[in-house]
Design a protein around this motif. Structure first.
Motif, PDB file in Angstrom:
ATOM      1  N   GLY A  21       0.810  -1.210   0.000  1.00  0.00           N
ATOM      2  CA  GLY A  21       0.000   0.000   0.000  1.00  0.00           C
ATOM      3  C   GLY A  21       0.846   1.263   0.000  1.00  0.00           C
ATOM      4  N   LEU A  22       1.923   1.257   0.791  1.00  0.00           N
ATOM      5  CA  LEU A  22       2.804   2.420   0.823  1.00  0.00           C
ATOM      6  C   LEU A  22       3.547   2.587  -0.500  1.00  0.00           C
ATOM      7  CD1 LEU A  22       4.211   2.015   4.450  1.00  0.00           C
ATOM      8  CD2 LEU A  22       2.726   3.856   3.615  1.00  0.00           C
ATOM      9  N   LEU A  23       3.932   1.460  -1.118  1.00  0.00           N
ATOM     10  CA  LEU A  23       4.582   1.538  -2.426  1.00  0.00           C
ATOM     11  C   LEU A  23       3.614   2.082  -3.474  1.00  0.00           C
ATOM     12  CD1 LEU A  23       6.584  -1.826  -2.496  1.00  0.00           C
ATOM     13  CD2 LEU A  23       7.541   0.485  -2.393  1.00  0.00           C
ATOM     14  N   ALA A  24       2.350   1.707  -3.366  1.00  0.00           N
ATOM     15  CA  ALA A  24       1.344   2.227  -4.300  1.00  0.00           C
ATOM     16  C   ALA A  24       1.188   3.736  -4.127  1.00  0.00           C
ATOM     17  CB  ALA A  24       0.003   1.522  -4.074  1.00  0.00           C
ATOM     18  N   LEU A  25       1.288   4.198  -2.886  1.00  0.00           N
ATOM     19  CA  LEU A  25       1.231   5.634  -2.628  1.00  0.00           C
ATOM     20  C   LEU A  25       2.416   6.329  -3.280  1.00  0.00           C
ATOM     21  CD1 LEU A  25      -0.068   8.032  -1.112  1.00  0.00           C
ATOM     22  CD2 LEU A  25       1.342   7.418   0.862  1.00  0.00           C
ATOM     23  N   ARG A  26       3.608   5.739  -3.146  1.00  0.00           N
ATOM     24  CA  ARG A  26       4.792   6.329  -3.753  1.00  0.00           C
ATOM     25  C   ARG A  26       4.701   6.340  -5.272  1.00  0.00           C
ATOM     26  NH1 ARG A  26       9.726   5.516  -6.140  1.00  0.00           N
ATOM     27  NH2 ARG A  26      11.448   6.768  -5.287  1.00  0.00           N
ATOM     28  N   ALA A  27       4.107   5.285  -5.845  1.00  0.00           N
ATOM     29  CA  ALA A  27       4.027   5.175  -7.306  1.00  0.00           C
ATOM     30  C   ALA A  27       2.964   6.091  -7.900  1.00  0.00           C
ATOM     31  CB  ALA A  27       3.735   3.729  -7.696  1.00  0.00           C
ATOM     32  N   ASP A  28       2.195   6.770  -7.030  1.00  0.00           N
ATOM     33  CA  ASP A  28       1.169   7.709  -7.489  1.00  0.00           C
ATOM     34  C   ASP A  28       0.164   7.027  -8.416  1.00  0.00           C
ATOM     35  OD1 ASP A  28      -0.042  10.188  -7.457  1.00  0.00           O
ATOM     36  OD2 ASP A  28       1.051  10.925  -9.208  1.00  0.00           O
ATOM     37  N   LEU A  29      -0.282   5.833  -8.026  1.00  0.00           N
ATOM     38  CA  LEU A  29      -1.282   5.126  -8.812  1.00  0.00           C
ATOM     39  C   LEU A  29      -2.642   5.795  -8.678  1.00  0.00           C
ATOM     40  CD1 LEU A  29      -0.506   1.376  -7.956  1.00  0.00           C
ATOM     41  CD2 LEU A  29       0.408   2.759  -9.829  1.00  0.00           C
TER      42      LEU A  29
END
Length: 264
Positions: A21-29
């Motif tokens: 979830g945090l990686l998805a936040l970073r990836a600006d999905l």
């Protein structure tokens, strides 16, 4: 329900999901893609946990594992098998809702690696490989959920792989004796407890350094403060006992992902 979640190794599953979830936040999905890929990771983790306890049922009973609901009879197999099948289907559908590349990587290299470990690699010198593969490709499972993005940077994959192997080494330590009795001899068993701890204490801070130095730009002071926290946690993995070293590894993973998100 608590027994079913425990059989799925709920703690680690939720931790990996939080990382996704945090990686998805970073990836600006897009919000839909972020939710779908995070849920796909979660359902995939559930299948790995349930598959592990189903395959290890005879071994867990032989060594008297009281922390496994299936082993002590608190949870019937007839409830776990349907749950595993539903989670597996959900994982595939949720992955496919984002992008076919993310679905393929998740099914084969991320979730698939976990099942390869359960099905036999854990008893070989290559027991570390599924962890390196699963954690190393997790950032790409997220970035590939956006059709406009590609594979995650190599430094991010390297950080994930280092975290995965370090977590594997520490997660196995409490069960070394029981595993030996039932014929499981992975890399940590061959290295022994002390060398496994030392190797993990090197890999985990190395992953943090990659998380700090990998993104473009000069690391800020707070990032180095986070690395100092990681070093303290890594020392804890050397001296603590039971499941504490593994929990410290999970904490390091979350610190690293926070570093990535904050670096943007």
């Amino acid at each position: 329900m608590p027994a079913l979640l425990a059989a799925a190794h709920g703690g680690p599953a939720l931790a990996v999901t939080a990382v996704a979830g945090l990686l998805a936040l970073r990836a600006d999905l897009r919000p839909f893609d972020a939710v779908a890929v995070t849920a796909a990771v979660f359902t995939g983790q559930l299948t790995i946990g349930w598959g592990n306890d189903l395959l290890d049922l005879r071994r867990d009973r032989a060594v008297g594992r009281t922390d496994k609901p299936l082993a002590v009879g608190a949870l019937p197999v007839s409830r776990v098998v349907p749950a595993l099948l539903v989670a597996a289907l959900a994982c595939l559908v949720l992955s496919a809702l984002t992008d076919w590349r993310s679905a393929l990587v998740n099914a084969t290299l991320a979730t698939g690696a976990g099942h390869a470990y359960n099905l036999g690699l854990k008893a070989t010198v290559w027991s570390w490989a599924p962890y390196a593969c699963a954690f190393g490709t997790l950032p790409s499972v997220v970035t590939l959920a956006d059709p406009a993005q590609g594979w995650a940077p190599l430094w991010m994959a390297g950080a994930g792989a280092a975290l995965g192997v370090g977590a594997h080494l520490l997660n196995t330590l409490p069960d070394l004796a029981d595993d030996e009795r039932t014929g499981v001899r992975g890399l940590p068993h061959r290295l022994g407890e002390r060398r496994s701890r030392v190797l993990a204490s090197v890999l985990l801070p190395a992953a943090s350094l990659l998380a700090v130095l990998g993104p473009a730009g000069t690391p800020r002071a707070w990032a180095w403060a986070a690395v100092a926290v990681v070093i303290v946690l890594a020392v804890l993995t050397l001296v603590a006992h039971g499941r504490t070293p593994f929990r410290a590894a999970v904490a390091i993973a979350l610190v690293d992902v926070v570093l990535l998100v904050a670096a943007g």
